[in-house]
Design a protein around this motif. Structure first.
Motif, PDB file in Angstrom:
ATOM      1  N   SER A   1      45.327  30.975  34.286  1.00  0.00           N
ATOM      2  CA  SER A   1      46.632  31.456  35.477  1.00  0.00           C
ATOM      3  C   SER A   1      46.203  32.261  36.213  1.00  0.00           C
ATOM      4  CB  SER A   1      47.245  32.545  33.736  1.00  0.00           C
ATOM      5  OG  SER A   1      46.571  33.577  33.111  1.00  0.00           O
ATOM      6  N   PHE A   2      45.409  33.124  36.272  1.00  0.00           N
ATOM      7  CA  PHE A   2      44.401  33.879  36.870  1.00  0.00           C
ATOM      8  C   PHE A   2      44.310  33.664  38.148  1.00  0.00           C
ATOM      9  CE2 PHE A   2      41.466  36.387  39.135  1.00  0.00           C
ATOM     10  CZ  PHE A   2      41.926  37.443  39.824  1.00  0.00           C
ATOM     11  N   ASN A   3      43.432  31.667  38.133  1.00  0.00           N
ATOM     12  CA  ASN A   3      42.890  31.640  38.989  1.00  0.00           C
ATOM     13  C   ASN A   3      43.901  31.129  39.969  1.00  0.00           C
ATOM     14  OD1 ASN A   3      40.218  32.309  39.197  1.00  0.00           O
ATOM     15  ND2 ASN A   3      40.119  30.538  37.508  1.00  0.00           N
ATOM     16  N   GLY A   4      44.998  30.443  38.857  1.00  0.00           N
ATOM     17  CA  GLY A   4      46.802  29.602  39.246  1.00  0.00           C
ATOM     18  C   GLY A   4      46.855  30.199  40.128  1.00  0.00           C
ATOM     19  N   PHE A   5      47.341  31.631  40.108  1.00  0.00           N
ATOM     20  CA  PHE A   5      47.897  32.758  40.605  1.00  0.00           C
ATOM     21  C   PHE A   5      47.187  32.858  41.765  1.00  0.00           C
ATOM     22  CE2 PHE A   5      48.011  37.589  41.517  1.00  0.00           C
ATOM     23  CZ  PHE A   5      49.003  37.290  41.776  1.00  0.00           C
ATOM     24  N   VAL A   6      46.091  33.266  41.626  1.00  0.00           N
ATOM     25  CA  VAL A   6      45.529  33.703  43.254  1.00  0.00           C
ATOM     26  C   VAL A   6      45.489  32.035  43.857  1.00  0.00           C
ATOM     27  CG1 VAL A   6      43.264  34.359  43.834  1.00  0.00           C
ATOM     28  CG2 VAL A   6      43.538  35.593  41.832  1.00  0.00           C
ATOM     29  N   LYS A   7      45.383  30.885  43.601  1.00  0.00           N
ATOM     30  CA  LYS A   7      45.124  30.130  44.717  1.00  0.00           C
ATOM     31  C   LYS A   7      46.933  29.572  45.519  1.00  0.00           C
ATOM     32  CE  LYS A   7      45.038  25.498  44.653  1.00  0.00           C
ATOM     33  NZ  LYS A   7      44.473  23.968  43.693  1.00  0.00           N
ATOM     34  N   LYS A   8      48.256  30.422  44.737  1.00  0.00           N
ATOM     35  CA  LYS A   8      49.188  30.109  45.048  1.00  0.00           C
ATOM     36  C   LYS A   8      49.509  31.083  45.999  1.00  0.00           C
ATOM     37  CE  LYS A   8      51.654  27.962  40.965  1.00  0.00           C
ATOM     38  NZ  LYS A   8      52.713  27.975  40.154  1.00  0.00           N
ATOM     39  N   LYS A   9      49.126  32.871  45.688  1.00  0.00           N
ATOM     40  CA  LYS A   9      49.071  33.640  46.348  1.00  0.00           C
ATOM     41  C   LYS A   9      48.474  33.351  48.147  1.00  0.00           C
ATOM     42  CE  LYS A   9      49.583  38.077  46.227  1.00  0.00           C
ATOM     43  NZ  LYS A   9      49.110  40.014  46.272  1.00  0.00           N
TER      44      LYS A   9
ATOM     45  N   VAL B   1      47.514  50.546  33.137  1.00  0.00           N
ATOM     46  CA  VAL B   1      48.904  49.397  33.534  1.00  0.00           C
ATOM     47  C   VAL B   1      48.373  49.223  31.785  1.00  0.00           C
ATOM     48  CG1 VAL B   1      48.763  47.297  34.471  1.00  0.00           C
ATOM     49  CG2 VAL B   1      47.130  48.960  35.728  1.00  0.00           C
ATOM     50  N   ASN B   2      50.430  48.722  31.686  1.00  0.00           N
ATOM     51  CA  ASN B   2      51.112  48.274  30.163  1.00  0.00           C
ATOM     52  C   ASN B   2      49.684  48.786  29.274  1.00  0.00           C
ATOM     53  OD1 ASN B   2      52.742  46.531  31.743  1.00  0.00           O
ATOM     54  ND2 ASN B   2      51.786  44.900  32.338  1.00  0.00           N
ATOM     55  N   ASN B   3      49.797  49.981  29.394  1.00  0.00           N
ATOM     56  CA  ASN B   3      49.124  50.584  28.137  1.00  0.00           C
ATOM     57  C   ASN B   3      47.322  50.645  28.414  1.00  0.00           C
ATOM     58  OD1 ASN B   3      51.425  51.740  27.298  1.00  0.00           O
ATOM     59  ND2 ASN B   3      52.001  49.972  26.693  1.00  0.00           N
ATOM     60  N   VAL B   4      47.007  49.267  29.281  1.00  0.00           N
ATOM     61  CA  VAL B   4      45.618  48.733  29.759  1.00  0.00           C
ATOM     62  C   VAL B   4      44.851  50.159  30.513  1.00  0.00           C
ATOM     63  CG1 VAL B   4      43.944  47.195  29.547  1.00  0.00           C
ATOM     64  CG2 VAL B   4      46.056  46.480  28.530  1.00  0.00           C
ATOM     65  N   LYS B   5      44.218  50.920  29.647  1.00  0.00           N
ATOM     66  CA  LYS B   5      43.155  52.432  30.269  1.00  0.00           C
ATOM     67  C   LYS B   5      42.383  50.803  31.790  1.00  0.00           C
ATOM     68  CE  LYS B   5      42.950  55.749  27.857  1.00  0.00           C
ATOM     69  NZ  LYS B   5      41.988  56.471  26.530  1.00  0.00           N
ATOM     70  N   ILE B   6      42.404  51.258  33.049  1.00  0.00           N
ATOM     71  CA  ILE B   6      41.564  50.155  34.225  1.00  0.00           C
ATOM     72  C   ILE B   6      40.646  50.107  33.705  1.00  0.00           C
ATOM     73  CG2 ILE B   6      40.962  50.304  36.724  1.00  0.00           C
ATOM     74  CD1 ILE B   6      43.662  51.279  37.012  1.00  0.00           C
ATOM     75  N   LYS B   7      39.736  51.317  33.231  1.00  0.00           N
ATOM     76  CA  LYS B   7      38.072  50.917  32.775  1.00  0.00           C
ATOM     77  C   LYS B   7      38.261  50.088  31.931  1.00  0.00           C
ATOM     78  CE  LYS B   7      37.709  55.536  30.107  1.00  0.00           C
ATOM     79  NZ  LYS B   7      37.415  56.312  29.673  1.00  0.00           N
ATOM     80  N   ASP B   8      39.354  49.891  31.184  1.00  0.00           N
ATOM     81  CA  ASP B   8      38.685  49.012  29.731  1.00  0.00           C
ATOM     82  C   ASP B   8      39.078  47.552  29.973  1.00  0.00           C
ATOM     83  OD1 ASP B   8      38.212  50.966  28.353  1.00  0.00           O
ATOM     84  OD2 ASP B   8      39.964  51.152  27.760  1.00  0.00           O
ATOM     85  N   ILE B   9      39.373  47.070  31.257  1.00  0.00           N
ATOM     86  CA  ILE B   9      39.539  45.786  31.905  1.00  0.00           C
ATOM     87  C   ILE B   9      38.167  44.871  32.132  1.00  0.00           C
ATOM     88  CG2 ILE B   9      40.627  44.441  33.439  1.00  0.00           C
ATOM     89  CD1 ILE B   9      42.831  46.635  33.327  1.00  0.00           C
ATOM     90  N   ASN B  10      38.371  43.782  31.437  1.00  0.00           N
ATOM     91  CA  ASN B  10      37.016  43.141  31.501  1.00  0.00           C
ATOM     92  C   ASN B  10      37.511  41.853  32.775  1.00  0.00           C
ATOM     93  OD1 ASN B  10      34.679  41.193  30.946  1.00  0.00           O
ATOM     94  ND2 ASN B  10      35.255  41.255  29.238  1.00  0.00           N
ATOM     95  N   TYR B  11      37.016  42.612  34.145  1.00  0.00           N
ATOM     96  CA  TYR B  11      37.310  41.735  34.910  1.00  0.00           C
ATOM     97  C   TYR B  11      36.853  40.193  35.071  1.00  0.00           C
ATOM     98  CZ  TYR B  11      40.193  45.823  37.092  1.00  0.00           C
ATOM     99  OH  TYR B  11      40.460  47.347  36.809  1.00  0.00           O
ATOM    100  N   SER B  12      35.496  39.682  34.486  1.00  0.00           N
ATOM    101  CA  SER B  12      35.097  38.760  34.315  1.00  0.00           C
ATOM    102  C   SER B  12      35.858  37.681  33.546  1.00  0.00           C
ATOM    103  CB  SER B  12      33.557  38.488  33.767  1.00  0.00           C
ATOM    104  OG  SER B  12      33.331  39.137  32.868  1.00  0.00           O
ATOM    105  N   LYS B  13      36.678  38.087  32.232  1.00  0.00           N
ATOM    106  CA  LYS B  13      37.083  37.301  31.685  1.00  0.00           C
ATOM    107  C   LYS B  13      38.542  36.733  32.445  1.00  0.00           C
ATOM    108  CE  LYS B  13      39.474  36.712  27.217  1.00  0.00           C
ATOM    109  NZ  LYS B  13      39.744  37.949  25.853  1.00  0.00           N
ATOM    110  N   ILE B  14      39.337  38.346  32.689  1.00  0.00           N
ATOM    111  CA  ILE B  14      40.966  37.856  33.603  1.00  0.00           C
ATOM    112  C   ILE B  14      40.088  36.528  35.001  1.00  0.00           C
ATOM    113  CG2 ILE B  14      42.077  38.754  35.259  1.00  0.00           C
ATOM    114  CD1 ILE B  14      42.249  41.250  34.148  1.00  0.00           C
ATOM    115  N   ASN B  15      38.899  36.442  35.917  1.00  0.00           N
ATOM    116  CA  ASN B  15      38.887  35.674  36.871  1.00  0.00           C
ATOM    117  C   ASN B  15      38.121  34.336  35.552  1.00  0.00           C
ATOM    118  OD1 ASN B  15      37.903  35.576  38.971  1.00  0.00           O
ATOM    119  ND2 ASN B  15      35.794  34.873  38.776  1.00  0.00           N
TER     120      ASN B  15
END
Length: 125
Positions: A37-45, A19-33
């Motif tokens: 901006s992520f929490n605002g996105f999730v709240k709006k959706k 995804v946008n040149n970032v391999k899925i296994k390299d994504i730090n989901y806890s940092k995204i959480n």
């Protein structure tokens, strides 16, 4: 008709997509959480999806309840009772909600892309 010989060939495993040149296994989901901006996105959706779902289910479940009340048993248009009008309105509501969702989905996709771009700018991981 499919060639039977091709059905028995072993399937090669596909590489995990990036995804946008970032391999899925390299994504730090806890940092995204933890990203605001992520929490605002999730709240709006979630607000949109749960609101639309609640409205739909409320109006849909009211049909069998109201169908046996005098309000919907009365003739509204000629010989057509309120039950038929309400039922037709549910079909219209379904189409309107689908159109609303298809207009909102690209906005949610854009917001998700912005969150991922912010994650990448911050160096990820």
């Amino acid at each position: 008709m499919a060639n039977v010989g091709t059905l028995n060939k072993p399937v090669e495993k596909e590489a995990k997509p990036a995804v946008n040149n970032v391999k899925i296994k390299d994504i730090n989901y806890s940092k995204i959480n933890q990203m605001e901006s992520f929490n605002g996105f999730v709240k709006k959706k979630n607000t949109f999806l749960f609101g639309v779902t609640a409205a739909f289910l409320t109006l849909y479940i009211l049909l069998p309840i109201l169908a046996f009340t005098p309000v919907l048993q009365q003739k509204w248009i000629g010989n057509i009772t309120g039950v038929w009008v309400y039922s037709a309105a549910l079909f219209i509501m379904t189409v309107v909600l689908c159109m609303l969702y298809t207009k909102m989905a690209p906005k949610f996709d854009k917001m998700a892309a912005e969150v991922l771009a912010e994650y990448e700018r911050d160096g990820g991981r």
